[in-house]
Design an enzyme around this catalytic site. Structure first.
Site, PDB file in Angstrom:
ATOM      1  N   GLN B 219      10.107  -4.950  28.819  1.00  0.00           N
ATOM      2  CA  GLN B 219      10.413  -5.609  27.750  1.00  0.00           C
ATOM      3  C   GLN B 219      11.482  -4.911  26.594  1.00  0.00           C
ATOM      4  O   GLN B 219      11.923  -5.448  25.847  1.00  0.00           O
ATOM      5  CB  GLN B 219       9.044  -5.682  26.725  1.00  0.00           C
ATOM      6  CG  GLN B 219       7.966  -6.674  27.422  1.00  0.00           C
ATOM      7  CD  GLN B 219       6.916  -6.758  26.760  1.00  0.00           C
ATOM      8  OE1 GLN B 219       5.737  -6.671  27.323  1.00  0.00           O
ATOM      9  NE2 GLN B 219       6.864  -6.968  25.307  1.00  0.00           N
ATOM     10  N   ARG B 366       0.741  -8.847  22.027  1.00  0.00           N
ATOM     11  CA  ARG B 366       1.180 -10.141  21.148  1.00  0.00           C
ATOM     12  C   ARG B 366       0.866 -10.087  19.783  1.00  0.00           C
ATOM     13  O   ARG B 366       0.143 -10.654  18.869  1.00  0.00           O
ATOM     14  CB  ARG B 366       0.442 -11.337  21.741  1.00  0.00           C
ATOM     15  CG  ARG B 366       1.353 -12.552  21.340  1.00  0.00           C
ATOM     16  CD  ARG B 366       0.798 -13.875  22.097  1.00  0.00           C
ATOM     17  NE  ARG B 366       1.685 -14.856  21.923  1.00  0.00           N
ATOM     18  CZ  ARG B 366       1.731 -15.926  22.771  1.00  0.00           C
ATOM     19  NH1 ARG B 366       1.444 -16.093  23.799  1.00  0.00           N
ATOM     20  NH2 ARG B 366       2.969 -16.756  22.308  1.00  0.00           N
ATOM     21  N   GLU B 735       3.957 -14.250  17.498  1.00  0.00           N
ATOM     22  CA  GLU B 735       2.299 -13.385  17.459  1.00  0.00           C
ATOM     23  C   GLU B 735       1.598 -14.211  16.529  1.00  0.00           C
ATOM     24  O   GLU B 735       0.268 -13.880  16.369  1.00  0.00           O
ATOM     25  CB  GLU B 735       2.790 -12.012  17.111  1.00  0.00           C
ATOM     26  CG  GLU B 735       3.302 -11.342  18.405  1.00  0.00           C
ATOM     27  CD  GLU B 735       4.236 -10.111  18.273  1.00  0.00           C
ATOM     28  OE1 GLU B 735       4.210  -9.666  17.203  1.00  0.00           O
ATOM     29  OE2 GLU B 735       4.667  -9.404  19.068  1.00  0.00           O
TER      30      GLU B 735
END
Ligand code: FES
Ligand code: FES
Lengths: 161, 787
Positions: B219, B366, B735
């Site tokens: 990521q 998240r 999120e």
């Protein structure tokens, strides 16, 4: 062991170890990497393909040798003549995918589901997809995509698909 | 020019995703899809023991397995100076392969390299490790006593990792002591795992020029490049990190894992490409878990329900190594958001973290660094307070909201909330779901003894890390970046330091550029995840992409517009000051007939630029002035079966305020996905360890994630309060649904059981827990039923 498996209409004859899973046969022996692997316990459905035009199978639960002489449809075989298959189109139209990792398995499960249940209710769709996990979409839009695909496929012009 | 008619007007459009044609045709390229000639496969030998001394490792049998090329152990790595890996957060380091002892079950002990996946697995089975079990510490409260010292490698001879606190302890204690009402609730946010469908993995090789080519599910590709350089000593220019398509991340793919280092070492040692793809079991048992916060939450209030103080004391279980990827100054992330959406005069929050014999982590699942835990703590406890006061949970929230006119709002724990209209969002939720009718229905059902619950969560989160004066990872400030090039035909390319894992950046980034420059988003290509081509960025997690990189893209586009204005002036034959940007094109001030499009300017930038520098491109590094504060009101309606304990989520409405919406279709999709993960955490997902330190949830048959059958149908709505400091007013949304929803679910179930006297249930709220709570209440063990 020598096997011949017809994938998306093309016969592939390969020498495989008896323990080679169909999923890895497709990915590594045929180079068709659209079939994904997401688990070790046949729980996720990322690897689903359609066997003999009828049944959705988890290709991680089947040895390549078991598929010898059979026909397999994978995601690479869905689009025809430069046009997306109505199921592919529906997943895109309805935002039924985010990362795309579950998507090939979802769509191939849908192929088999709609073959046997051309006009499914939402409950039937949710039940029919219960062997396929998606961690991104929350399923709402996948359900809508399957409904759209079912509607399109039921129209007479699409009957040949 | 007809092509320009549809150009511009791109923000707020539900444009179909540009990445979809690739994905629906199986043409995505995920890391396991890459193969190179001579490639070897790596398998890891993992510890069956949670805590044990390694007496010996015998690799001779493994080396005899056909196809096995090499086996490396912790000793080999230590000798090469590669025994330990710094964790992102900078407070700790992690063993690459076990050295001397193992500290958690499934810890990496040896790496086997072989010609095939199968031979590598066979070889791993033949590595003989002689272990001598040590006493196991499976719980952070036992860890506190330091009876068993887990990490003698550290200078500090204690299991205590850090103490972090914020706020005014004394004033909070004094205020609580004199508050008319006081409630205290112990809440455990259970350990869980993001479990993206694609596990983690990499392919490493050194090309013919000796340069490391590293394909990895990351990521944060640039941070990986820097971290790999620091760990291995390979100069950073000799490392190329490529993060291809990623099959979901959710925080799991932020840390650098031991397997990656082993693969690089194997590639270097053996001169072959090395592929390592973890199995699902390896994913769930050894890479980034999340949460595991034991929180004591205390609220003080006046008799009529005005909050006077909030206090949260947390014991955190980090497992064997502190592998949280939190910013350096924030070992407990953004936990200070635990005063939520409420105007709280005084507050104090503290976190003490401990080592245990469990998998390492503490990643942001998240979630913008511990915001989910904080949000759950306040939203769950607000219901406990409402129950204590005997007032409606909605009224209690409304009474305490930070008011619209109070923004920018300085919270007691140090944040400056940028904007919001909580009252409006709540009202929209109440109207949309039909709250009054639901209350009436609930009353009737209760009269019949049926259990129906309505649960609210009116959360505020904090995302978009972050301003350089406060935020860094391994010292690198948490800016993000974009480079835009517009080609002569008006098409273009955007490169960013972020990395989509399903969020649709290829579409939304193109929309931002199209809006800013009046171009066709279909002809704006987006490229991410390649450290050779993208400018340095900190990556995609913590809902930071739109707040930080999205801003960088808008600002880079504005730089291009400034340059383009000069060329437009030349084309329009006026001075630059006489050119204005109106309706997605340049126009001579006050003369609507005299215009030139960006497409025309782009062509001129390469063909007729006059005295201007040729070309049309810009780079922008954006250092955000503040965080953004997305918020929302979530409502869950549940029916509970009194006999079986089964909970049915009958309705769920999410009203989100994430500021300006770039692509409503994608935003809604993100909300659906996040709600499903919130549902999963509330009802299903838990990584449990038994008292002996054995992991009980090692694959998808034990670690339950929702299928289409369990997942509820989601209803969504929006309010829009733009962020005043973001160039396009966007706040980020990926999120919010995961942060805000667990409390709504649990509050609904507790509300359903409240006539029986139930005040709290720990997640995951399984059918068994509900059944037991009902049985205990009926047996009179619970509090006496109220009427
Ligand atoms: S890979 Fe998970 S079911 Fe086949
Ligand atoms: S779209 Fe990512 S798992 Fe389904």
């Amino acid at each position: 062991m020598k096997v011949t498996i017809t994938v998306n209409g093309t016969p592939y004859t390969r020498d495989v170890e008896p323990r080679t899973l169909l999923a890895y046969f497709l990915r590594e022996h045929c180079g068709l990497t659209g079939t994904h692997v997401g688990c070790d316990t046949s729980s996720c459905g990322c690897c689903v393909a359609v066997l003999d035009g009828q049944t959705a199978v988890k290709t991680c639960t089947m040895f390549a040798v078991q598929a010898d002489g059979h026909e397999i449809l994978t995601v690479e075989g869905l689009a025809a003549g430069g046009a997306l298959h109505p199921i592919q189109q529906a997943f895109s139209d309805q935002h039924g995918l985010h990362c795309g990792y579950c998507t090939p398995g979802m769509m191939l499960t849908t192929v088999a589901l709609l073959k046997h249940t051309p006009a499914p209710t939402e409950a039937q769709i949710r039940e029919g997809l219960a062997g396929n996990l998606c961690r991104c979409t929350g399923y709402n839009n996948i359900v809508k995509a399957v409904q759209q695909a079912a509607d399109v496929l039921r129209q007479p012009a699409a009957a040949t698909k | 020019m007809s092509a320009d008619v549809k150009a511009g007007h791109a923000i707020g459009v539900a444009m179909k995703r540009k990445e979809d044609p690739r994905f629906v045709q199986g043409k995505g390229h995920y890391v396991d899809d890459f193969s190179f000639p001579g490639m070897l496969f790596m398998a890891l030998v993992r510890s069956p023991y949670p805590h044990a001394t390694i007496k010996s490792i015998d690799i001779s049998a493994a080396m005899k397995v056909p196809g096995v090329k090499a086996v490396i152990t912790g000793k080999d790595l230590e000798a090469a100076g590669l025994g330990w890996l710094p964790t992102f957060h900078g407070l700790d380091k992690q063993m690459v392969l076990a050295i001397g002892k193992v500290l958690f079950q499934y810890q990496e002990v040896a790496a086997v390299f072989a010609e095939s996946r199968e031979a590598a697995a066979d070889g791993a089975e033949q590595v003989q490790v002689d272990y001598d079990p040590l006493p196991v510490v499976a719980d952070p409260f036992a860890s506190k006593t330091d009876t068993v010292l887990l990490r003698p490698d550290r200078e500090q001879k204690t299991n205590h990792i850090y103490h972090w606190e914020v706020g005014d302890r004394d004033r909070t204690d004094q205020t609580l002591a004199k508050s008319a009402k006081r409630v205290k609730q112990r809440i455990w946010f259970q350990r869980c795992h993001p479990a993206p469908l694609e596990p983690c993995g990499c392919v490493a090789f050194f090309d013919t020029m000796g340069r490391l080519q590293f394909y990895v599910t990351s990521q944060a590709p640039h941070v990986y490049r820097t971290a790999l350089s620091l760990v291995t000593g390979i100069p950073e220019d000799r490392i190329h990190v490529i993060s291809p398509d990623i099959g979901g991340g959710f925080g799991n793919k932020v840390p650098v894992y031991p397997g990656y280092v082993c693969a690089v070492v194997g590639a270097l040692k053996l001169g072959h490409p090395v592929k390592w793809i973890e199995t699902r079991t390896e994913n769930l048992t050894s890479t980034g878990f999340a949460r595991d916060y034991h929180m004591d939450v205390e609220l003080g209030a006046t008799a009529d329900g005005k909050l006077t103080a909030v206090k949260v004391a947390t014991t955190a279980d980090h497992g064997a190594f502190d592998c949280a990827a939190d910013p350096t100054k924030y070992p407990a992330g953004m936990f200070g958001i635990c005063t939520g959406s409420y105007d709280v005069p005084v507050a104090h929050a503290e976190v003490d973290a401990y080592f245990t014999n469990k998998a390492p982590g503490g990643i942001a699942y998240r979630c913008s660094f511990r915001v989910t835990e904080a949000s759950y703590a306040i939203e769950r406890t607000m219901d406990v307070l409402a129950d204590e006061l005997g007032i409606d949970a909605v009224e209690l929230r409304r009474k305490n909201f930070v008011k619209k006119e109070q923004f920018p709002y300085a919270s007691a724990l140090g944040f400056t909330y940028d904007s919001g209209d909580y009252e409006k969002t709540l009202q929209k939720a109440l109207d949309t779901i039909g709250y009054q009718a639901l209350l009436k229905e609930q009353q009737e059902k209760r009269a019949r003894g049926e259990l129906m619950g309505i649960g609210f969560s009116t959360f505020t989160e904090v995302v978009g890390a972050g301003p350089s004066k406060h935020f860094d990872i391994l010292g690198i400030k948490m800016f993000d970046s974009a480079e835009i090039r517009i080609h002569p035909t008006g098409a273009g390319i955007v490169r960013a330091g972020t990395k989509s894992q399903g969020q649709g950046h290829e579409t939304t980034w193109a929309q931002i550029v199209a809006e800013e420059l009046g171009l066709d988003p279909q002809q704006i290509m987006v490229e991410e995840g390649d450290t050779d081509t993208a400018p340095y960025g900190l990556g995609t997690y913590a809902s930071r992409s739109t707040p930080v990189a999205g801003a960088a893209i808008a600002m880079a586009a504005r730089r291009i517009r400034e340059k383009a204005r000069k060329i437009a002036a030349h084309l329009l034959e006026v001075g630059e000051a006489d050119v204005e940007w109106v309706d997605y094109r340049f126009q001579v001030k006050g003369v609507p007939a005299k215009t030139v499009t960006m497409k025309e300017v782009a062509f001129a930038a390469y063909t007729n630029m006059a005295q201007n520098e040729p070309g049309l491109e810009a780079t922008f590094y954006y250092d955000p002035p503040n965080m953004t504060f997305p918020n929302g009101t979530y409502v869950a309606v549940v029916d509970v079966d009194r006999e079986t304990g089964e909970v049915k989520v009958r309705r769920f409405l999410a009203v989100d305020d994430c500021g300006t919406i770039i692509n409503p279709m994608i935003v809604e999709g993100q909300v659906h996905g996040g709600l499903t993960e919130g549902f999963a955490i509330a009802f299903m997902q838990e990584i449990q360890y038994d008292a002996d330190g054995n992991n009980l949830n090692t694959n998808f048959t034990d670690y339950l994630v929702p299928t289409a059958q369990e997942a509820p149908h989601w209803e969504t709505a929006q309010t829009v309060t733009p962020s005043p400091h973001h160039p396009i007013g966007a706040k980020g949304v990926g999120e919010s649904p995961n942060v805000g929803s667990p409390a709504a679910f649990v509050n609904a179930v507790v509300d359903a059981l409240s006539p029986l006297g139930v005040r709290h249930l720990e997640m995951p709220v399984t059918r068994e827990k509900v059944w037991r709570a009902i049985r205990e209440a009926e047996a009179g063990k619970g509090k006496a039923a109220r009427t």
